[in-house]
Motif scaffolding. Structure first.
Motif, PDB file in Angstrom:
ATOM      1  N   GLU A 197      -2.333   0.313 -14.002  1.00 60.01           N
ATOM      2  CA  GLU A 197      -1.054  -0.210 -13.248  1.00 60.01           C
ATOM      3  C   GLU A 197      -0.695   0.781 -12.045  1.00 60.01           C
ATOM      4  O   GLU A 197      -0.284   0.111 -11.317  1.00 60.01           O
ATOM      5  CB  GLU A 197      -0.134  -0.494 -14.291  1.00 60.01           C
ATOM      6  N   ALA A 198      -0.706   1.980 -12.507  1.00 57.17           N
ATOM      7  CA  ALA A 198      -0.071   2.853 -11.525  1.00 57.17           C
ATOM      8  C   ALA A 198      -1.010   2.917 -10.223  1.00 57.17           C
ATOM      9  O   ALA A 198      -0.638   2.914  -9.142  1.00 57.17           O
ATOM     10  CB  ALA A 198      -0.019   4.200 -11.988  1.00 57.17           C
ATOM     11  N   LEU A 199      -2.259   2.896 -10.479  1.00 54.27           N
ATOM     12  CA  LEU A 199      -3.362   3.025  -9.552  1.00 54.27           C
ATOM     13  C   LEU A 199      -3.174   1.650  -8.562  1.00 54.27           C
ATOM     14  O   LEU A 199      -3.378   1.777  -7.387  1.00 54.27           O
ATOM     15  CB  LEU A 199      -4.822   3.169  -9.982  1.00 54.27           C
ATOM     16  N   ALA A 200      -3.027   0.576  -9.163  1.00 49.50           N
ATOM     17  CA  ALA A 200      -2.771  -0.807  -8.310  1.00 49.50           C
ATOM     18  C   ALA A 200      -1.538  -0.536  -7.447  1.00 49.50           C
ATOM     19  O   ALA A 200      -1.563  -1.038  -6.255  1.00 49.50           O
ATOM     20  CB  ALA A 200      -2.589  -1.929  -9.341  1.00 49.50           C
ATOM     21  N   VAL A 201      -0.602   0.209  -7.685  1.00 53.07           N
ATOM     22  CA  VAL A 201       0.638   0.408  -6.894  1.00 53.07           C
ATOM     23  C   VAL A 201       0.280   1.383  -5.812  1.00 53.07           C
ATOM     24  O   VAL A 201       0.547   1.131  -4.750  1.00 53.07           O
ATOM     25  CB  VAL A 201       1.908   0.917  -7.679  1.00 53.07           C
ATOM     26  N   PHE A 202      -0.486   2.391  -6.275  1.00 52.55           N
ATOM     27  CA  PHE A 202      -0.923   3.636  -5.307  1.00 52.55           C
ATOM     28  C   PHE A 202      -1.735   2.834  -4.376  1.00 52.55           C
ATOM     29  O   PHE A 202      -1.688   3.171  -3.099  1.00 52.55           O
ATOM     30  CB  PHE A 202      -1.620   4.586  -6.006  1.00 52.55           C
ATOM     31  N   ASP A 203      -2.542   2.035  -4.667  1.00 53.51           N
ATOM     32  CA  ASP A 203      -3.659   1.391  -3.725  1.00 53.51           C
ATOM     33  C   ASP A 203      -2.831   0.411  -2.836  1.00 53.51           C
ATOM     34  O   ASP A 203      -3.138   0.321  -1.633  1.00 53.51           O
ATOM     35  CB  ASP A 203      -4.466   0.464  -4.362  1.00 53.51           C
ATOM     36  N   ASP A 204      -1.742  -0.336  -3.377  1.00 53.24           N
ATOM     37  CA  ASP A 204      -0.926  -1.080  -2.482  1.00 53.24           C
ATOM     38  C   ASP A 204      -0.105  -0.092  -1.469  1.00 53.24           C
ATOM     39  O   ASP A 204       0.071  -0.389  -0.063  1.00 53.24           O
ATOM     40  CB  ASP A 204       0.127  -2.071  -3.347  1.00 53.24           C
ATOM     41  N   ILE A 205       0.362   1.115  -2.036  1.00 51.20           N
ATOM     42  CA  ILE A 205       1.198   2.070  -0.935  1.00 51.20           C
ATOM     43  C   ILE A 205       0.313   2.304   0.146  1.00 51.20           C
ATOM     44  O   ILE A 205       0.543   2.561   1.091  1.00 51.20           O
ATOM     45  CB  ILE A 205       1.889   3.165  -2.025  1.00 51.20           C
ATOM     46  N   ARG A 206      -0.999   2.832  -0.337  1.00 47.78           N
ATOM     47  CA  ARG A 206      -1.936   3.501   0.684  1.00 47.78           C
ATOM     48  C   ARG A 206      -2.074   2.191   1.633  1.00 47.78           C
ATOM     49  O   ARG A 206      -2.279   2.596   2.974  1.00 47.78           O
ATOM     50  CB  ARG A 206      -3.331   3.723   0.046  1.00 47.78           C
ATOM     51  N   ALA A 207      -2.432   1.124   1.245  1.00 44.22           N
ATOM     52  CA  ALA A 207      -2.683  -0.132   2.221  1.00 44.22           C
ATOM     53  C   ALA A 207      -1.696  -0.471   3.403  1.00 44.22           C
ATOM     54  O   ALA A 207      -1.861  -0.487   4.373  1.00 44.22           O
ATOM     55  CB  ALA A 207      -3.230  -1.216   1.329  1.00 44.22           C
ATOM     56  N   LYS A 208      -0.370  -0.533   2.664  1.00 44.44           N
ATOM     57  CA  LYS A 208       0.752  -0.902   3.492  1.00 44.44           C
ATOM     58  C   LYS A 208       1.227   0.048   4.459  1.00 44.44           C
ATOM     59  O   LYS A 208       1.588   0.059   5.361  1.00 44.44           O
ATOM     60  CB  LYS A 208       1.879  -1.454   2.576  1.00 44.44           C
TER      61      LYS A 208
END
Length: 131
Positions: A15-26
């Motif tokens: 779950e946290a990695l999904a948020v991290f991935d979104d932060i990185r992408a955006k």
């Protein structure tokens, strides 16, 4: 020192990695700062905070730099060194000049003083100022 361990990507859950991935992408950056890494222990809060930050800090009626200046001001009032530094960096990236920063600090200092004085004196609010 943080109250909780700041977890690496390898230690964080899905779950946290999904948020991290979104932060990185955006943000179009690979770096995940320590604020987000501290929130990884509560994935629901991590996601909710990231979701809310995107909404509030997005361009809108207030210019993005103005939003950063407000964030610096509130963080100063709340004594949050982390957010003062992180949002000062964000404000500089959005074009805050040294002169704007100096003026902001003057406004923060004046507001702190002129908030303390009527509070200490228990000055009633003028009826014409009440909404």
């Amino acid at each position: 020192m943080a109250v909780v361990p700041l977890l690496s990507d390898e230690e964080a859950g899905a779950e946290a990695l999904a948020v991290f991935d979104d932060i990185r992408a955006k943000r179009q950056k690979d770096y995940i700062n320590t604020f987000w890494r501290a929130l990884v222990h509560d994935p629901a809060t991590l996601k909710a905070t990231w979701d809310r930050a995107q909404i509030v800090m997005a361009p809108g009626a207030l210019d993005p730099l103005v939003k950063e200046l407000i964030h610096i001001s509130v963080s100063t009032a709340n004594g949050c060194d982390y957010r003062v530094h992180s949002h000062s960096a964000a404000a500089k990236a959005k074009g805050m000049s040294p002169a704007q920063h100096a003026e902001l600090l003057s406004v923060i200092a004046l507001a702190a003083q002129t908030n303390a004085l009527p509070t200490a004196l228990s000055v009633p609010v003028d009826d014409r100022f009440k909404a």
